[in-house]
Design a protein around this motif. Structure first.
Motif, PDB file in Angstrom:
ATOM      1  N   UNK A  25       0.848  -1.192   0.000  1.00  0.00           N
ATOM      2  CA  UNK A  25       0.000   0.000   0.000  1.00  0.00           C
ATOM      3  C   UNK A  25       0.881   1.240   0.000  1.00  0.00           C
ATOM      4  N   UNK A  26       0.558   2.229  -0.806  1.00  0.00           N
ATOM      5  CA  UNK A  26       1.365   3.450  -0.857  1.00  0.00           C
ATOM      6  C   UNK A  26       1.162   4.288   0.403  1.00  0.00           C
ATOM      7  N   UNK A  27       2.254   4.790   0.935  1.00  0.00           N
ATOM      8  CA  UNK A  27       2.215   5.611   2.141  1.00  0.00           C
ATOM      9  C   UNK A  27       2.917   6.933   1.855  1.00  0.00           C
ATOM     10  N   UNK A  28       2.303   8.052   2.234  1.00  0.00           N
ATOM     11  CA  UNK A  28       2.882   9.355   1.892  1.00  0.00           C
ATOM     12  C   UNK A  28       4.313   9.562   2.361  1.00  0.00           C
ATOM     13  N   UNK A  29       4.640   9.090   3.565  1.00  0.00           N
ATOM     14  CA  UNK A  29       5.992   9.334   4.084  1.00  0.00           C
ATOM     15  C   UNK A  29       7.032   8.366   3.529  1.00  0.00           C
ATOM     16  N   UNK A  30       6.602   7.476   2.614  1.00  0.00           N
ATOM     17  CA  UNK A  30       7.538   6.552   1.961  1.00  0.00           C
ATOM     18  C   UNK A  30       7.630   6.788   0.454  1.00  0.00           C
ATOM     19  N   UNK A  31       6.774   7.670  -0.078  1.00  0.00           N
ATOM     20  CA  UNK A  31       6.592   7.780  -1.522  1.00  0.00           C
ATOM     21  C   UNK A  31       7.451   8.864  -2.171  1.00  0.00           C
ATOM     22  N   UNK A  62      -3.491  15.973 -10.982  1.00  0.00           N
ATOM     23  CA  UNK A  62      -4.144  15.746  -9.686  1.00  0.00           C
ATOM     24  C   UNK A  62      -3.205  15.066  -8.698  1.00  0.00           C
ATOM     25  N   UNK A  63      -2.475  14.055  -9.176  1.00  0.00           N
ATOM     26  CA  UNK A  63      -1.533  13.352  -8.294  1.00  0.00           C
ATOM     27  C   UNK A  63      -0.434  14.293  -7.824  1.00  0.00           C
ATOM     28  N   UNK A  64       0.091  15.096  -8.741  1.00  0.00           N
ATOM     29  CA  UNK A  64       1.152  16.030  -8.369  1.00  0.00           C
ATOM     30  C   UNK A  64       0.664  17.027  -7.324  1.00  0.00           C
ATOM     31  N   UNK A  65      -0.533  17.552  -7.511  1.00  0.00           N
ATOM     32  CA  UNK A  65      -1.093  18.506  -6.548  1.00  0.00           C
ATOM     33  C   UNK A  65      -1.206  17.869  -5.162  1.00  0.00           C
ATOM     34  N   UNK A  66      -1.651  16.625  -5.115  1.00  0.00           N
ATOM     35  CA  UNK A  66      -1.764  15.929  -3.827  1.00  0.00           C
ATOM     36  C   UNK A  66      -0.388  15.686  -3.223  1.00  0.00           C
ATOM     37  N   UNK A  67       0.594  15.364  -4.069  1.00  0.00           N
ATOM     38  CA  UNK A  67       1.959  15.154  -3.563  1.00  0.00           C
ATOM     39  C   UNK A  67       2.510  16.418  -2.907  1.00  0.00           C
ATOM     40  N   UNK A  68       2.288  17.551  -3.535  1.00  0.00           N
ATOM     41  CA  UNK A  68       2.759  18.803  -2.933  1.00  0.00           C
ATOM     42  C   UNK A  68       2.089  19.040  -1.588  1.00  0.00           C
ATOM     43  N   UNK A  69       0.796  18.749  -1.491  1.00  0.00           N
ATOM     44  CA  UNK A  69       0.088  18.936  -0.222  1.00  0.00           C
ATOM     45  C   UNK A  69       0.619  18.002   0.856  1.00  0.00           C
ATOM     46  N   UNK A  70       1.044  16.805   0.450  1.00  0.00           N
ATOM     47  CA  UNK A  70       1.507  15.798   1.412  1.00  0.00           C
ATOM     48  C   UNK A  70       3.026  15.804   1.581  1.00  0.00           C
ATOM     49  N   UNK A  71       3.705  16.757   0.948  1.00  0.00           N
ATOM     50  CA  UNK A  71       5.164  16.862   1.024  1.00  0.00           C
ATOM     51  C   UNK A  71       5.853  15.603   0.488  1.00  0.00           C
ATOM     52  N   UNK A  72       5.285  15.053  -0.569  1.00  0.00           N
ATOM     53  CA  UNK A  72       5.890  13.924  -1.274  1.00  0.00           C
ATOM     54  C   UNK A  72       6.793  14.487  -2.371  1.00  0.00           C
ATOM     55  N   UNK A  73       8.065  14.103  -2.419  1.00  0.00           N
ATOM     56  CA  UNK A  73       8.957  14.626  -3.462  1.00  0.00           C
ATOM     57  C   UNK A  73       8.447  14.294  -4.861  1.00  0.00           C
ATOM     58  N   UNK A 139      16.790   7.285  -1.965  1.00  0.00           N
ATOM     59  CA  UNK A 139      17.392   6.846  -0.703  1.00  0.00           C
ATOM     60  C   UNK A 139      17.670   8.028   0.222  1.00  0.00           C
ATOM     61  N   UNK A 140      18.148   9.143  -0.343  1.00  0.00           N
ATOM     62  CA  UNK A 140      18.452  10.323   0.475  1.00  0.00           C
ATOM     63  C   UNK A 140      17.209  10.871   1.165  1.00  0.00           C
ATOM     64  N   UNK A 141      16.065  10.708   0.511  1.00  0.00           N
ATOM     65  CA  UNK A 141      14.803  11.169   1.086  1.00  0.00           C
ATOM     66  C   UNK A 141      14.260  10.189   2.122  1.00  0.00           C
ATOM     67  N   UNK A 142      14.951   9.059   2.305  1.00  0.00           N
ATOM     68  CA  UNK A 142      14.465   8.049   3.238  1.00  0.00           C
ATOM     69  C   UNK A 142      13.205   7.369   2.746  1.00  0.00           C
ATOM     70  N   UNK A 143      13.043   7.278   1.426  1.00  0.00           N
ATOM     71  CA  UNK A 143      11.831   6.712   0.830  1.00  0.00           C
ATOM     72  C   UNK A 143      12.119   5.359   0.205  1.00  0.00           C
ATOM     73  N   UNK A 144      11.083   4.532   0.068  1.00  0.00           N
ATOM     74  CA  UNK A 144      11.265   3.225  -0.565  1.00  0.00           C
ATOM     75  C   UNK A 144      10.067   2.823  -1.414  1.00  0.00           C
ATOM     76  N   UNK A 145       9.300   3.823  -1.869  1.00  0.00           N
ATOM     77  CA  UNK A 145       8.185   3.578  -2.772  1.00  0.00           C
ATOM     78  C   UNK A 145       8.253   4.601  -3.915  1.00  0.00           C
ATOM     79  N   UNK A 146       7.965   4.142  -5.140  1.00  0.00           N
ATOM     80  CA  UNK A 146       8.020   5.012  -6.302  1.00  0.00           C
ATOM     81  C   UNK A 146       6.678   4.957  -7.029  1.00  0.00           C
ATOM     82  N   UNK A 147       6.020   6.101  -7.117  1.00  0.00           N
ATOM     83  CA  UNK A 147       4.762   6.221  -7.844  1.00  0.00           C
ATOM     84  C   UNK A 147       5.109   6.604  -9.277  1.00  0.00           C
ATOM     85  N   UNK A 148       4.709   5.779 -10.244  1.00  0.00           N
ATOM     86  CA  UNK A 148       5.133   5.977 -11.637  1.00  0.00           C
ATOM     87  C   UNK A 148       3.943   6.369 -12.511  1.00  0.00           C
TER      88      UNK A 148
END
Length: 304
Positions: A25-31, A62-73, A139-148
């Motif tokens: 499952x995708x998680x904002x703090x991992x994405x 829409x996805x990009x807008x949500x990413x900015x709101x959730x502080x997803x790189x 890796x530098x962001x401490x993330x391990x999920x990639x939304x493509x």
């Protein structure tokens, strides 16, 4: 060898999604979001103002807008124009010279232009990992999920998902935020991703999963002053009743390492707190005031 003209086709819907083999499952703090090759050169092959291009741009936006709101790189891949045969390598044999050295052809779709905090990678091969520092950025962001998302589904998007999988990064292949040469190519890509290397889902499902993750995360934040008191007491190895809500916790023995552990714990639950926030107001009552305001802010921003 140029990219062929792409006839209009209907963007896959929920009924077209394959069954996933894994239950990630995708998680904002991992994405991390990857917007793959959304350059005019590749998009001009589609029928403009028709499916699937219209939905593709709308859903990525829409996805990009949500990413900015959730502080997803947010990371873009973009191929340079005017490459030499040496830079093109074997791509030259399959696709010819590639993007001409014209600014409009190299540009990313105007509705998806990168913002100042977004990252744009120069891309040289099918996979966005090849000859780039995408892996290091994730890796530098401490993330391990990639939304493509992006184009083309069965070429660069799929090869990037496969390589992410082989780097132990969980790929999420957004079926209605990628597009391809045809519905058949598109369907093949999402089927392969679901079978071999990724979770395939729709834009709506992705955002719903993020919302659910955040909603569950609220309960990891202290829900009362007493919970803040209990968490701090555990760090100090004391009985909570012995901690006054207005005493200076630094004077009480709460050092910087323990404060940082609280910062990391609360930030992982969605709170925008820093070490300075806590160190400048080191009392239980002040911290509870800060966290309760954050809970309201998160709920309003992310679940609205």
């Amino acid at each position: 060898m140029p990219i062929p003209a792409i006839a209009s086709y209907q963007m896959p819907g929920s009924s077209d999604l394959p069954e996933n083999r894994v239950s990630w499952t995708p998680e904002p703090n991992r994405s991390v979001l990857l917007i793959h090759d959304m350059q005019n050169y590749f998009l001009h092959a589609f029928m403009q103002k028709e499916s699937p291009l219209v939905e593709l741009v709308q859903h990525i936006k829409r996805i990009k807008r949500k990413c900015h709101a959730l502080q997803i790189p947010v990371v873009y891949s973009a191929q340079p124009g005017g490459q030499t045969p040496e830079q093109r390598g074997l791509l030259q044999d399959f696709w010819g010279d590639g993007i001409p050295n014209h600014s409009d052809e190299q540009s990313i779709h105007t509705d998806l232009s990168p913002d100042s905090n977004d990252i744009v990678l120069t891309k040289w091969r099918y996979s966005a990992f090849k000859k780039t520092n995408l892996l290091e950025l994730v890796k530098e962001q401490g993330r391990d999920q990639l939304i493509i998302c992006g184009v083309y589904a069965h070429i660069g998007c799929l090869l990037t998902a496969s390589e992410a999988f082989m780097q132990d990064i969980q790929p999420f292949f957004i079926a209605d935020a990628v597009a391809d040469f045809s519905f058949e190519h598109h369907q093949m890509a999402i089927q392969y991703a679901a079978d071999r290397c990724a979770v395939t889902m729709s834009t709506e499902q992705l955002i719903d999963e993020w919302k659910k993750s955040l909603s569950d995360g609220y309960h990891a934040l202290p829900m009362s002053l007493q919970e803040v008191q209990k968490q701090v007491a555990e760090l100090l190895q004391e009985d909570p009743v012995h901690l006054s809500v207005d005493e200076d916790l630094i004077h009480r023995g709460l050092d910087s390492i323990r404060i940082m552990s609280l910062v990391e714990k609360w930030r992982s639950s969605g709170a925008e707190v820093t070490f300075v926030d806590l160190a400048e107001r080191p009392t239980l009552s002040e911290w509870w005031s800060l966290l309760s305001a954050q809970s309201e802010k998160i709920a309003s921003r992310d679940l609205g």
